[in-house]
Enzyme design. Sequence first.
Site: not given
Ligand code: NAP
Length: 260
Positions: A143, A157
């Site tokens: 991130s 985080y």
């Molecule tokens: P999200 O929409 O909340 O989706 C999270 C995904 O991870 C889901 O498929 C969830 O499925 C899975 N997950 C969560 N805990 C898990 C575990 N212990 N084991 C296996 N799967 C797991 O998340 P997102 O916002 O797309 O973020 C994804 C990544 O991008 C993260 O690493 C985050 O730090 C990074 N990121 C996001 C943003 C943003 O703006 N959204 C910005 C920068 C970085 P289940 O709950 O079914 O396990």
Amino acid sequence: MFSLIGKTVLVTGATKGIGYGIAEVFATAGADVAVIARSSADIDRVVTELSRLGTGTVIGVPADVSIAESCRAMGAAVVDRLGGIDVVCANAGIMPQAPIATMSPAELSTMLDVNVKSTIYTVQACLDALTASGAGRVIITSSITGPITGYPGWAHYGASKAAQLGFMRTAAIELAPCEITVNAILPGNIRTEGLSALGEDYLASMAAAIPAARLGTPADIGHLAAFLATAEAGYITGQAIVVDGGQTLPESFDAVSTVR
Ligand code: NAP
């Protein structure tokens, strides 16, 4: 050039948000894709959706990537069902808020388990398969928060996302003799379900601070992941690549607003 046909790609956290976008791009490009998350119901839905996109095979494997044993079983299941692993996208992560003054040891541990240890467990579990690939790729979703910026309430985080880069740099050196590259993508604000829930007014104010004047999409991240997985990206390793529409560039809000 740039073909992903015949590549086998494992994406953790692929049922929602950025992980879904990454898996969608790889499936569209004709790769075989393994969708990893905890919820089997979500996995089944996503496997059905992604199977319609390309010519490759899409499978789902439930796993909790914060647990080493679960990761080992995940890696073995993907090798068993798809014949190997060429690309690992260590993407799964959580971002709950916890101010420093009240952050509990349990909150801190969960953050580090799901965001940091999971990255290392996932790579360890796929290492033999990546080595056998002869052109293995590890792509970590970090991130901008932590490595470049900060946001009150997300200190743990930010620490977890910066820690992923520490792992990435040494892994890139250690795994180079196995022909494996290791890189990290640093997304800015990406329009995921979680972010959308904050409301249109909030999203509009975020977009106003970004030179590109919009939030990113999960596909914006998927496209870089797909490029890093190609043969043509084989000389890129140990890099932290920002995909944020210029969000981290302005010195002040005025720097953006004066050109609008
Ligand atoms: P999200 O929409 O909340 O989706 C999270 C995904 O991870 C889901 O498929 C969830 O499925 C899975 N997950 C969560 N805990 C898990 C575990 N212990 N084991 C296996 N799967 C797991 O998340 P997102 O916002 O797309 O973020 C994804 C990544 O991008 C993260 O690493 C985050 O730090 C990074 N990121 C996001 C943003 C943003 O703006 N959204 C910005 C920068 C970085 P289940 O709950 O079914 O396990």
